[in-house]
Design an enzyme around this catalytic site. Sequence first.
Site, PDB file in Angstrom:
ATOM      1  N   GLU A  30       0.725  -1.305  -0.041  1.00  0.00           N
ATOM      2  CA  GLU A  30      -0.125  -0.113   0.023  1.00  0.00           C
ATOM      3  C   GLU A  30       0.839   1.217   0.018  1.00  0.00           C
ATOM      4  OE1 GLU A  30      -3.374   0.069   2.549  1.00  0.00           O
ATOM      5  OE2 GLU A  30      -2.862  -2.122   2.885  1.00  0.00           O
ATOM      6  N   ASP A  31       0.279   2.372  -0.579  1.00  0.00           N
ATOM      7  CA  ASP A  31       0.770   3.642  -0.712  1.00  0.00           C
ATOM      8  C   ASP A  31       2.335   3.737  -0.898  1.00  0.00           C
ATOM      9  OD1 ASP A  31      -1.848   3.691   0.462  1.00  0.00           O
ATOM     10  OD2 ASP A  31      -1.476   4.875   2.099  1.00  0.00           O
ATOM     11  N   CYS A  69      -6.749   4.435  -2.548  1.00  0.00           N
ATOM     12  CA  CYS A  69      -7.003   3.211  -2.538  1.00  0.00           C
ATOM     13  C   CYS A  69      -8.201   2.559  -3.098  1.00  0.00           C
ATOM     14  CB  CYS A  69      -6.471   2.544  -1.125  1.00  0.00           C
ATOM     15  SG  CYS A  69      -7.536   3.285   0.398  1.00  0.00           S
ATOM     16  N   ASP A 231      -0.397   0.155  -4.501  1.00  0.00           N
ATOM     17  CA  ASP A 231      -1.851   0.302  -5.190  1.00  0.00           C
ATOM     18  C   ASP A 231      -1.999   2.043  -5.488  1.00  0.00           C
ATOM     19  OD1 ASP A 231      -1.670   1.537  -2.445  1.00  0.00           O
ATOM     20  OD2 ASP A 231      -3.711   0.617  -1.587  1.00  0.00           O
ATOM     21  N   HIS A 232      -0.921   2.633  -5.190  1.00  0.00           N
ATOM     22  CA  HIS A 232      -0.892   3.977  -5.668  1.00  0.00           C
ATOM     23  C   HIS A 232       0.310   4.696  -5.058  1.00  0.00           C
ATOM     24  CE1 HIS A 232      -2.482   5.346  -1.795  1.00  0.00           C
ATOM     25  NE2 HIS A 232      -3.501   4.536  -2.047  1.00  0.00           N
TER      26      HIS A 232
END
Length: 619
Positions: A30-31, A69, A231-232
């Site tokens: 994530e992130d 997300c 995810d980004h």
Amino acid sequence: MRFLFVLALIVTPAIVLANDRPNILWLTTEDIGPELGCYGDKYADTPNLDAFAKRSTLYLNAWSNAPVCAPARTTIISGMYASSLGAEHMRSLVKLPPDVKLYPTLMREAGYYCINPGKEDFNIETNGSIWDKVNKKEPLWPALQQHQPFMAVFNYDGTHESYLHKRPHEWKHDPALAPIPPYHPDAPQVREDWAQYYDNITGMDAWFAEQLKQLADAGLADDTIVFFYGDHGSGMPRHKRSLHSSGLRVPLIVHVPEKFRGLLPVDAPREGETGRLVGFVDLAPTVLSLANVQSPATMQGVPFLGQFAASPPQHLFGFRGRMGERTDFSRSARNARFAYIRNYMPNRPEGAHVAYMFETPTTQVWKQMYDAGQLNAAQSAFWQPKPPEELYDLQTDPHELHNLAADPQYAAVLQELRQALHQHLLTVRDPGFLPEDELHSRAPDLSPYELAHDPDKYPLAEILQMADAASLLSPDALDELNKGLADKDSAVRYWAVLGLSMRGAEAVTQAREQLASLLQSDPSPSVRTVVAEALGQYGSPEELQAALAWLLKASNGEQYGPYVSRQALEAIDALGDKARPIAEQLQMLPRTGPWETPRNPGQTTQLLKVILGRFNLPL
């Protein structure tokens, strides 16, 4: 020629036999952006991912389509732009059209065992579990050994934005050496956050190695295609939630074992880099292609691996809707070199006060320094109104500091990307031009996707034309905006009002009689609310009084629901000190209740905290 034909028959069909299809393992985190050693980042400490990348395909131009997300993951699971589903808004929840199947369902129908024991976070109703059942308390690998072919998603959350908030922290990366992007101020808190971000990535790198070890120990490595991606962009401000490449560009590394080499197209070396444009909307079609399943017509992405791998797209598209409790609306497009951002609400700053974002120390000190006048132009832009159009050369300006939209030298590039985005919006029939209340209330029995595909219920061409007239800020559009105030479609009226409001006092004053009439009688609460903000900001004392009366009424979620309530509170916040006459009444508003949306509780409280804090009043 005959030899090549025979070789093709030998290599490709053998790979896709039903009893010899690859397992697929997604190791996601994530992130994070591409802040890894294998992407050339010298500050990063990621030996395991770097080694993995050397024997895999490393994608240089992978985009998450959404910079946060829930809409990004919605895009992944559906193979459709979340914006086309009406699911662009952070932590929203919308119906799926009845003919849409998510990729795990299609994979399971094709004989795959599909598990995701971790995060989902989708903005769409899935109507029950879309995965095979698994006991998360027991080892997963024995189950995967027994259920082949499998599709498994393992997610790591230790790089999430929330882990930048955790103090005390013992830094492994030296904050003094942290690379600070030029749009961030060089402050101790910023350096510490960046160093902590890289520390978290190093922890993720160890987790990644452990997953590969377990895959090998289970004897599955030679039969499993492994994807790694984030995810980004990073959880830092102007990364997460931003349509700049800092928010959309992600690492994507794919390892295809030797026995499945035939599933690689010519533009994807088994070991090496590729510049192919890849978006999250392409992941579901790609997984299906690897399983020898043709993507359904509803999917909007193209497969980049497998039996049905398609030619690379010429453009990638991104979208930004409401972030937390703050409404915004931007879309983006890029080609191999240039990135274009179209801001339909240029009056709202990119750095609007999202409560969760302000938990990050960098956000706090950055805003404090801006308020104190201590920043340069590049560092200040985040807190200021956005330009209607942005164009950046990613090759010479990777931090996207120099907006080329007004440079005649780049007029052809601007027109190419502007037209590509316009056509994309029409092709997917993007319903984001509706205020969020109308996205749900205009046709409550339909999914937003079905609503958007009914031209009688959603005349997109007319709405888009008015949105362009409103937000490009051309003075020549005033007649068109004034005419739009009387349009039969509420979304056209909504954008006409916004266009006048964006232009300021003179434009609002010239239309004040029509606006006053809309404030009193327009059937759309969303239209009345943007009118109230315009008249409250630029009208007479009497018009301000009438505007505040409506905004106070509309802020009551028990009466008008969560979407109108949030919109009204945002308008009150934008009015600043002009809202003081209703400040004490705002304290009496209901904060919670069954009227709240299930994935967005507490937003009334978050907005009221900011508004009442301005007047030194308690919640």
